[in-house]
Write a protein that holds these residues in place. Structure first.
Motif, PDB file in Angstrom:
ATOM      1  N   SER A 258       0.840  -1.194   0.000  1.00 17.20           N
ATOM      2  CA  SER A 258       0.000   0.000   0.000  1.00 17.20           C
ATOM      3  C   SER A 258       0.872   1.240   0.000  1.00 17.20           C
ATOM      4  O   SER A 258       2.054   1.198   0.370  1.00 17.20           O
ATOM      5  CB  SER A 258      -0.925   0.005   1.220  1.00 17.20           C
ATOM      6  N   GLY A 259       0.277   2.341  -0.443  1.00 16.77           N
ATOM      7  CA  GLY A 259       1.034   3.578  -0.522  1.00 16.77           C
ATOM      8  C   GLY A 259       0.158   4.787  -0.274  1.00 16.77           C
ATOM      9  O   GLY A 259      -1.070   4.694  -0.192  1.00 16.77           O
ATOM     10  N   ALA A 260       0.790   5.940  -0.154  1.00 16.72           N
ATOM     11  CA  ALA A 260       0.064   7.191   0.071  1.00 16.72           C
ATOM     12  C   ALA A 260       0.851   8.340  -0.533  1.00 16.72           C
ATOM     13  O   ALA A 260       2.092   8.315  -0.572  1.00 16.72           O
ATOM     14  CB  ALA A 260      -0.162   7.431   1.560  1.00 16.72           C
ATOM     15  N   VAL A 261       0.115   9.335  -1.019  1.00 18.87           N
ATOM     16  CA  VAL A 261       0.693  10.592  -1.477  1.00 18.87           C
ATOM     17  C   VAL A 261       0.053  11.705  -0.669  1.00 18.87           C
ATOM     18  O   VAL A 261      -1.176  11.822  -0.624  1.00 18.87           O
ATOM     19  CB  VAL A 261       0.441  10.827  -2.984  1.00 18.87           C
ATOM     20  N   ILE A 262       0.869  12.517  -0.014  1.00 20.68           N
ATOM     21  CA  ILE A 262       0.383  13.649   0.762  1.00 20.68           C
ATOM     22  C   ILE A 262       0.969  14.906   0.139  1.00 20.68           C
ATOM     23  O   ILE A 262       2.192  15.082   0.095  1.00 20.68           O
ATOM     24  CB  ILE A 262       0.776  13.530   2.239  1.00 20.68           C
TER      25      ILE A 262
ATOM     26  N   ALA B 293      -0.478   1.417  -6.681  1.00 20.60           N
ATOM     27  CA  ALA B 293      -1.512   2.196  -7.370  1.00 20.60           C
ATOM     28  C   ALA B 293      -2.293   1.333  -8.353  1.00 20.60           C
ATOM     29  O   ALA B 293      -3.517   1.479  -8.494  1.00 20.60           O
ATOM     30  CB  ALA B 293      -0.873   3.390  -8.085  1.00 20.60           C
ATOM     31  N   ALA B 294      -1.589   0.429  -9.034  1.00 18.88           N
ATOM     32  CA  ALA B 294      -2.262  -0.431 -10.006  1.00 18.88           C
ATOM     33  C   ALA B 294      -3.288  -1.337  -9.332  1.00 18.88           C
ATOM     34  O   ALA B 294      -4.275  -1.738  -9.952  1.00 18.88           O
ATOM     35  CB  ALA B 294      -1.230  -1.268 -10.768  1.00 18.88           C
ATOM     36  N   GLN B 295      -3.067  -1.648  -8.054  1.00 17.70           N
ATOM     37  CA  GLN B 295      -3.997  -2.497  -7.300  1.00 17.70           C
ATOM     38  C   GLN B 295      -4.972  -1.663  -6.469  1.00 17.70           C
ATOM     39  O   GLN B 295      -5.685  -2.212  -5.622  1.00 17.70           O
ATOM     40  CB  GLN B 295      -3.198  -3.425  -6.374  1.00 17.70           C
ATOM     41  N   HIS B 296      -5.000  -0.344  -6.735  1.00 18.94           N
ATOM     42  CA  HIS B 296      -5.902   0.577  -6.016  1.00 18.94           C
ATOM     43  C   HIS B 296      -5.661   0.538  -4.508  1.00 18.94           C
ATOM     44  O   HIS B 296      -6.592   0.613  -3.714  1.00 18.94           O
ATOM     45  CB  HIS B 296      -7.366   0.250  -6.330  1.00 18.94           C
ATOM     46  N   GLN B 297      -4.394   0.447  -4.144  1.00 16.60           N
ATOM     47  CA  GLN B 297      -4.018   0.407  -2.738  1.00 16.60           C
ATOM     48  C   GLN B 297      -3.241   1.663  -2.342  1.00 16.60           C
ATOM     49  O   GLN B 297      -2.318   1.610  -1.524  1.00 16.60           O
ATOM     50  CB  GLN B 297      -3.181  -0.842  -2.454  1.00 16.60           C
ATOM     51  N   THR B 298      -3.611   2.799  -2.937  1.00 13.18           N
ATOM     52  CA  THR B 298      -2.969   4.073  -2.601  1.00 13.18           C
ATOM     53  C   THR B 298      -4.040   5.110  -2.314  1.00 13.18           C
ATOM     54  O   THR B 298      -5.197   4.971  -2.716  1.00 13.18           O
ATOM     55  CB  THR B 298      -2.072   4.580  -3.750  1.00 13.18           C
ATOM     56  N   SER B 299      -3.636   6.160  -1.630  1.00  9.88           N
ATOM     57  CA  SER B 299      -4.513   7.306  -1.411  1.00  9.88           C
ATOM     58  C   SER B 299      -3.738   8.578  -1.722  1.00  9.88           C
ATOM     59  O   SER B 299      -2.515   8.631  -1.569  1.00  9.88           O
ATOM     60  CB  SER B 299      -5.028   7.340   0.032  1.00  9.88           C
ATOM     61  N   ASP B 300      -4.446   9.605  -2.175  1.00 12.85           N
ATOM     62  CA  ASP B 300      -3.865  10.910  -2.485  1.00 12.85           C
ATOM     63  C   ASP B 300      -4.616  11.944  -1.656  1.00 12.85           C
ATOM     64  O   ASP B 300      -5.834  12.079  -1.797  1.00 12.85           O
ATOM     65  CB  ASP B 300      -4.009  11.241  -3.973  1.00 12.85           C
ATOM     66  N   GLN B 301      -3.891  12.662  -0.807  1.00 11.48           N
ATOM     67  CA  GLN B 301      -4.536  13.592   0.102  1.00 11.48           C
ATOM     68  C   GLN B 301      -3.739  14.883   0.204  1.00 11.48           C
ATOM     69  O   GLN B 301      -2.519  14.898   0.008  1.00 11.48           O
ATOM     70  CB  GLN B 301      -4.667  12.980   1.495  1.00 11.48           C
ATOM     71  N   LEU B 302      -4.447  15.950   0.540  1.00 11.08           N
ATOM     72  CA  LEU B 302      -3.810  17.232   0.811  1.00 11.08           C
ATOM     73  C   LEU B 302      -3.420  17.300   2.280  1.00 11.08           C
ATOM     74  O   LEU B 302      -4.194  16.896   3.154  1.00 11.08           O
ATOM     75  CB  LEU B 302      -4.766  18.382   0.491  1.00 11.08           C
ATOM     76  N   LEU B 303      -2.238  17.799   2.566  1.00  8.04           N
ATOM     77  CA  LEU B 303      -1.855  18.027   3.948  1.00  8.04           C
ATOM     78  C   LEU B 303      -2.808  19.051   4.557  1.00  8.04           C
ATOM     79  O   LEU B 303      -3.020  20.125   3.985  1.00  8.04           O
ATOM     80  CB  LEU B 303      -0.416  18.546   4.034  1.00  8.04           C
ATOM     81  N   PRO B 304      -3.419  18.766   5.700  1.00  6.59           N
ATOM     82  CA  PRO B 304      -4.358  19.723   6.290  1.00  6.59           C
ATOM     83  C   PRO B 304      -3.660  21.008   6.736  1.00  6.59           C
ATOM     84  O   PRO B 304      -2.708  20.960   7.525  1.00  6.59           O
ATOM     85  CB  PRO B 304      -4.929  18.965   7.497  1.00  6.59           C
ATOM     86  N   VAL B 305      -4.119  22.122   6.233  1.00  7.80           N
ATOM     87  CA  VAL B 305      -3.541  23.419   6.578  1.00  7.80           C
ATOM     88  C   VAL B 305      -4.656  24.425   6.816  1.00  7.80           C
ATOM     89  O   VAL B 305      -5.823  24.181   6.488  1.00  7.80           O
ATOM     90  CB  VAL B 305      -2.605  23.947   5.463  1.00  7.80           C
TER      91      VAL B 305
END
Length: 445
Positions: A131-135, A299-311
């Motif tokens: 799994s992965g994440a983009v912030i 990402a290919a397995q839909h195991q990532t999320s893309d989120q904005l850092l809360p500010v």
């Protein structure tokens, strides 16, 4: 660290007088009472002063000219955040503090004018959970850059040291950031071209000014972009738009690039080596390639999320976009996506050490960071001491009560920094740290 350390006001100011408790012997003096020493009042870090201004207004040496106001972000941006957060299955037990860390984190930045970052993202990949994440990090986030003071986060890249923005983000979020990767627009364009271009939805015409007129660089619509076009789209911000809109465009190109990468890490490493001097990373090409291939598989397995850092939006006198960290929402985000990357010392309480520079030597306080962290403390960057420069001032390690545990903590900080325990003094409590160090002439970097 000033990001997620739980900075709450106590209602007390540091006293002008600091002393060792008379009933506590000094290991360096052979025992006996210690004379009272007079020192200037302590002043907190710039980010902390905003939280303490009611109780310490009379002691502030300067004020931040930023006032929080609401900011309007287009509804389309909110729908982007939802649409790009794919559902994931979290593996039970992976948040256990006892589990070995398998997550790797990388700060990715695209530079713009004056070598500052126009887009930044913290990328996390965990091969154990696949799994992965983009912030996504706004460039206008006001940050304390270790050794350089307060500035917008994107500006830290212009200092020339990739560790500057990496360490700044680590401090802000309270997580380990393993590496950094910065690309110039031309290197970013070569990366896109190396995967054969990218197909993205361009939400509006990308324009630039030329000879007093406006030229459309990339027309709106879903289309295949070349490297130059993709770089222009990823860094584009129209007049009146919130900075988060540019981050959404960068994220769209980033994900498209990942989907086009070869599946073989060796091929990706060779691709990265061909990007030229505009691509700089603290990772080796092989390690960077392995992370990118792993994240692309997530990402290919839909195991990532893309989120904005809360500010939280701030208002500035010149109208530029600026933000402060939403610490409560960020803490929740870290727990959700980056729990493995929270250092052990961040999970403790009572171990925050704020360091101030008495001598005036640039970057001196920052040299204490690694020493304190090795000893299990959390480094909190402080301002220059009010009496700076004072090249003959001895160091002072300030604790805030005379209990045996507080004295033991002060001695531990002194030993970690190679200072004599006679430098430990007692002062009135402050709320920004558990120990304060005023670095002086007896400290050796």
């Amino acid at each position: 660290m000033t990001g997620l350390a739980g900075l709450g006001a106590t209602g007390s100011d540091p006293a002008d007088s600091i002393r060792l408790p008379a009933d506590q012997p000094s290991a360096d003096r052979g025992g006996g009472p210690i004379a009272t020493v007079t020192a200037p009042p302590m002043v907190g870090t710039r980010s902390v002063r905003r939280q303490l201004q009611r109780e310490r207004a009379a002691r502030m040496r300067r004020r931040i000219a930023l006032v929080a106001i609401p900011v309007l972000v287009a509804a389309g941006l909110m729908s982007w955040a939802v649409a790009n957060s794919s559902p994931r299955h979290h593996v039970a037990g992976t948040s256990s503090a006892a589990a070995a860390r398998t997550q790797t984190t990388l700060l990715v930045q695209l530079s713009g004018g004056l070598q500052s970052a126009v887009a930044s993202a913290l990328v996390a990949h965990d091969p154990a959970t696949q799994s992965g994440a983009v912030i996504l990090i706004p460039s206008g986030l006001i940050s304390q850059v270790p050794g350089f003071g307060s500035m917008p986060f994107g500006q830290a890249l212009s200092l020339g040291d990739l560790n500057a923005p990496r360490d700044t983000l680590a401090d802000l979020m309270g997580v380990t950031v393993d590496g950094a990767w910065a690309l110039t627009p031309s290197a970013f364009a070569r990366l896109v071209d190396a995967v054969g271009g990218v197909t993205v939805t361009v939400d509006r015409d990308v324009t630039r000014t030329s000879n007093g007129g406006t030229v459309i660089v990339v027309p709106a619509g879903t289309r295949r972009l070349s490297g130059e076009q993709a770089a222009a789209f990823a860094s584009f911000l129209a007049d009146g738009e919130a900075e988060q809109q540019r981050l959404a465009r960068f994220d769209a190109v980033w994900n498209a690039v990942l989907s086009g990468l070869p599946k073989d890490p060796g091929q990706v490493a060779r691709l990265l080596a061909g990007l030229g001097s505009g691509s700089r990373s603290t990772f080796t090409a092989d390690r960077l390639a392995g992370l990118l291939v792993g994240f692309a598989a997530d990402a290919a397995q839909h195991q990532t999320s893309d989120q904005l850092l809360p500010v939280k939006a701030l208002d500035t006198v010149n109208g530029s976009q600026a933000f402060s960290l939403d610490t409560v929402a960020t803490a929740k985000l870290v727990q959700q996506e980056l729990a493995q990357s929270v250092p052990a010392n961040q999970k403790l309480t009572g171990n925050r050490v704020m360091v101030e520079n008495q001598l005036g030597t640039p970057g001196l306080a920052e040299t204490t960071r690694s020493k304190l962290e090795r000893a299990g403390f959390v480094y909190v960057q402080g301002p220059n001491a009010p009496t700076m420069p004072n090249p003959t001032a001895p160091s002072a390690v300030l604790i805030f009560d005379t209990s045996s545990s507080a004295i033991a903590k002060g001695y531990a900080v002194a030993r970690a920094l190679g200072l004599p325990t006679s430098d430990v003094k007692v002062a009135s409590p402050i709320s920004v740290a558990d120990v304060v160090v005023m670095v002086g002439a007896d400290y050796r970097p």
